[in-house]
Design an enzyme around this catalytic site. Structure first.
Site, short mmCIF file in Angstrom:
data_model
loop_
_atom_site.label_atom_id
_atom_site.label_comp_id
_atom_site.label_asym_id
_atom_site.label_seq_id
_atom_site.Cartn_x
_atom_site.Cartn_y
_atom_site.Cartn_z
N HIS A 88 0.79 -1.24 0.00
CA HIS A 88 0.00 0.00 0.00
C HIS A 88 0.82 1.29 0.00
O HIS A 88 0.33 2.34 -0.38
CB HIS A 88 -1.02 0.00 1.15
CG HIS A 88 -0.46 0.32 2.50
ND1 HIS A 88 0.05 -0.64 3.35
CD2 HIS A 88 -0.34 1.50 3.16
CE1 HIS A 88 0.45 -0.06 4.46
NE2 HIS A 88 0.22 1.24 4.38
N GLU A 92 3.65 5.47 -3.30
CA GLU A 92 3.81 6.81 -2.71
C GLU A 92 5.23 7.06 -2.21
O GLU A 92 5.75 8.18 -2.35
CB GLU A 92 2.82 6.94 -1.54
CG GLU A 92 2.67 8.36 -1.06
CD GLU A 92 1.61 8.45 0.02
OE1 GLU A 92 1.84 9.19 0.97
OE2 GLU A 92 0.56 7.78 -0.09
N ASP A 93 5.87 6.04 -1.61
CA ASP A 93 7.13 6.27 -0.90
C ASP A 93 8.39 5.73 -1.59
O ASP A 93 9.49 5.94 -1.11
CB ASP A 93 7.06 5.64 0.51
CG ASP A 93 6.00 6.30 1.36
OD1 ASP A 93 5.60 7.43 1.00
OD2 ASP A 93 5.56 5.71 2.36
N ASP A 154 -4.64 0.48 8.05
CA ASP A 154 -3.44 1.32 8.03
C ASP A 154 -3.51 2.36 9.15
O ASP A 154 -2.57 2.57 9.91
CB ASP A 154 -3.37 2.00 6.65
CG ASP A 154 -2.24 3.02 6.54
OD1 ASP A 154 -1.12 2.70 6.97
OD2 ASP A 154 -2.47 4.12 6.01
#
Length: 747
Positions: A88, A92-93, A154
């Protein structure tokens, strides 16, 4: 160096141990090839996050593994969700792209990851990044509810590991959680997760309150366990005698719900009587469920007297999130109220696992020949709301949030079809629920064959027939008495269309009038007119002309004033230094240090919570008043931090000067001669505190008073409260906020 190698080796072993634990929990639901896919996802995430660490110093991969564990163990989802949870954060990272995910794991997983990935890019002035991200996530809810469920997992893990974050981040994340994510878990039927999120929010926003209640729950554990054993003994015997297969659980109420009760009823912990609930879970065949639950209820009430006002029947009609249970509150032998919940093991699984259990037990209404649950219908409503709404993300999140915690009512159409609406819904809400066009042309309604106005508030069991007219159309007053998002959105959209038409007519009128004076309408001229007529926007200006509140004669007046100003000489402007000196607000004593570097900056105190030195506070950057200081437990804090987290800054008290701050106290007790005299003596003489106002009243021997007074800090206030509590006849002394003001409006 050797030590470092050892540490890395032990970390590697720990990562593998956690991965194997995940596989162990998931094993019962895995099909052919699933374990291979999960392994591939784990290896991808582990490689992508290899050099990353969390704030606590742990390897980053611990987080996706924990989220995947929650997804399978606490929510009950399957392989697609486990894979998505492990991956997940990679888009993004890390350097991995969404296209890489789609190529390796398929379109479904890629879609879920996209929904979980925050929006990057430039935001419009005045928008909220949190609200935009939340809206994006909800857009995928209509395609795949797993996006929200993984997001909740999360968020739960982030809340469980919030200790390692700095205080201002803790407050922001906790506020956002209580504002949106806990209500969302409630709506999706994830009661265990909702309860834990609420408790964790309280732990970080009001740590002393949380610790105090947790300590008292621990101290009363032995006595509570004995009470539960004595209470359930006769019920167990009776259930056995009637041949029931069952389990009984006794659990304390959550810390958050106890604190809510203490606040709502203004009572101490010791006076919260229904501290725990008893749950009776029956094992029975689906066709016997209802009868079995009512029979168990009958046996419970043979031993304990029920409070008829507190009977809740969610078996005959489930909540829209699918929750089914029979709740009653009964009086125990020692004179304490106890909540008893009666349900079957199927109902219990839905209550524990929420939406995930719905895939297993589809029930409820039938739409297009397929059975759907109330929750499916709610998700359809969210989809409609997203498609119809062109309001700002902040407005949208507010409206969405208002629909999350609402209680429900059940009403019938003229043909006897059942519809459920939020409590407080009106006949007009019902009209929009049936169809947008019926809502838009709604003239009135017949409820139980009697004519009622549009604003009539519906009650459970009402049968509603809507009356329409082709000439009827929505007006702004309608927004004052509808509560459903669907109705509000449709009315606003209709008014916007109408408003656009009026603006166009107004613009045409202004252009025509200026043309007669041989003047062209430019942006500069529009702004000059806007300022002259005190209109907020050009659209507002033209709207007033279109509506007729401004007329062509007003344009002539504007042009005349403009001409006369031209002939006057503009006054000289003072030099910048003098100007700055004039408008700068000077603080003689700096009481607060603000921001990351802890500077002393000008600020004002928020009137909604009146902070005083010693209070836990934060700074909020407003648009018009610079920095405003709020208490962290301010009624508006959760909303400000969740909507405008980027405007929240650290603030802490430094050396305390002998300055006075306004605070309010509420006093309650039994009236006696000389009571007011004793109270004022302690305030004025003993503690030398100045009072601004005092109001007292008595009713049937009960004394109530409100005092506004000036104190130096929280320690000073606590000393005063302590002394007042010792006055004979006084039962409670509580602090209150002197004024109520919605900060958000000025944001």
């Amino acid at each position: 160096m050797e030590l470092e190698v050892l540490d890395l080796e032990s970390e590697k072993q720990e990562i593998l141990r956690r991965y194997r634990r995940l596989l162990r929990v998931a094993r019962p639901i895995l099909r052919d090839g699933d374990a291979k896919l999960i392994k591939k996802a784990f290896n991808t995430a582990n490689d992508a996050h290899r050099d990353m660490r969390r704030k606590s110093g742990e390897p980053y991969i611990f987080h996706p593994l924990a989220v995947a564990q929650i997804v399978v163990e606490e929510i009950g989802l399957g392989t697609t969700s486990i894979v998505s949870a492990l991956l997940h954060d990679v888009v993004e990272d890390t350097d991995l792209e969404l296209s890489d995910i789609e190529r390796n794991f398929g379109a479904k997983v890629a879609k879920i990851i996209d929904g979980l990935t925050k929006i990057s890019g430039v935001f419009q002035q005045g928008s909220s990044e949190q609200a935009e991200n939340f809206r994006k996530m909800l857009l995928t809810l209509s395609d795949d509810v797993r996006v929200i469920l993984i997001k909740l997992a999360d968020r739960l893990h982030n809340m469980r590991t919030l200790d390692s974050m700095p205080r201002n981040k803790q407050l922001k994340i906790a506020s956002e959680t209580s504002y949106i994510y806990a209500p969302l878990a409630h709506r999706l039927g994830l009661y265990n997760i909702k309860t834990e999120l609420e408790d964790l929010c309280l732990k970080y926003t009001e740590p002393e309150v949380y610790r105090d209640i947790a300590r008292k729950i621990r101290q009363t554990k032995a006595a509570r366990n004995k009470f539960i054993r004595d209470f359930i003994a006769p019920i167990q015997n009776a259930l056995h005698e009637h041949g029931f297969d069952f389990t009984i659980k006794g659990r304390p109420k959550s810390i958050h719900s106890i604190w809510n009760k203490m606040k709502k009823q203004n009572i101490p912990f010791e006076k919260v009587y229904d501290l725990f609930a008893i749950r009776i879970i029956l094992k029975t065949e689906p066709e016997n469920e209802k009868a079995a639950c009512w029979q168990a209820y009958s046996l419970v009430t043979d031993f304990y007297k029920p409070n008829t006002d507190r009977l809740r029947d969610w078996i005959s009609m489930a909540k829209s999130n699918g929750y089914e249970s029979l709740h009653t509150t009964v009086m125990s032998k020692p004179g304490q109220w106890v909540e008893v919940q009666i349900r079957t093991d199927r109902m219990d699984e839905i209550a524990e696992k929420g939406y995930a259990a719905h895939w297993k037990y589809k029930s409820g209404a039938v739409v297009n020949g397929k059975p759907v649950s109330g929750l499916d219908m709610w998700i359809n409503q969210v989809r409609e709301m997203l498609e119809q709404s062109d309001s700002s993300a902040i407005e949208f999140v507010d409206e969405f949030r208002n629909n999350l915690y609402n209680e429900e009512l059940f009403v019938f159409t003229p043909k006897g079809d059942l519809r459920n609406l939020p409590a407080g819904s009106t006949a007009l809400d019902f009209a929009f629920e049936i169809h947008s066009e019926i809502g838009a042309h709604c003239l009135g309604a017949k409820v139980n064959q009697k004519l009622v106005p549009l604003s009539y508030k519906l009650r459970n069991g009402d049968q509603v027939e809507i009356l329409t007219s082709g000439k009827q159309k929505p007006n702004e007053d309608w927004l004052n008495f509808v509560v459903t998002t669907k109705a509000k959105t449709r009315i606003k959209n209709h008014l916007k269309e109408e408003s656009k038409q009026i603006v166009n007519e107004g613009r045409a009128l202004v252009i025509k009038k200026l043309k007669q004076n041989k003047i062209e309408l430019t942006d500069v001229l529009t702004n000059e007119m806007r300022a002259f007529f005190d209109a907020k926007t050009p659209a507002d200006l033209f709207h007033r002309f279109g509506k007729g509140s401004l007329a062509p004669a007003d344009i002539r007046r504007f042009l005349e004033v403009k001409e006369s100003k031209k002939s006057q000489k503009a006054p000289e402007v003072q030099d910048a230094k003098t100007f700055a000196k004039e408008i700068r607000k000077v603080h003689e004593e700096d009481m607060l240090l603000i921001g990351e570097d802890m500077d002393s900056i000008d600020y004002v105190f928020a009137k909604c919570c009146n902070p005083i030195p010693g209070d836990d506070v934060f700074g909020f950057v407003t648009v018009t008043e610079g920095i405003r200081i709020h208490r962290t437990n301010c009624p508006n804090a959760a909303e400000l931090m969740s909507r405008y987290g980027y405007r929240v800054i650290k603030a802490k008290w430094t050396s305390q000067h002998e300055l006075a701050f306004l605070a309010g106290l509420k006093i309650r007790g039994t009236d006696r001669v000389g009571l007011v005299n004793d109270v004022t003596r302690i305030i004025s003489n003993e503690l030398k505190v100045n009072m601004r106002s005092i109001t007292v009243g008595t009713d049937d021997g009960v004394f109530e008073g409100s005092i506004m007074l000036f104190v130096h800090d929280t320690k000073h206030l606590e000393e005063l409260i302590d002394k007042l509590k010792r006055v004979k006849g006084i039962e409670t002394v509580t602090r209150f906020d002197s004024e109520s003001e919605k900060e958000v409006k000025s944001a």
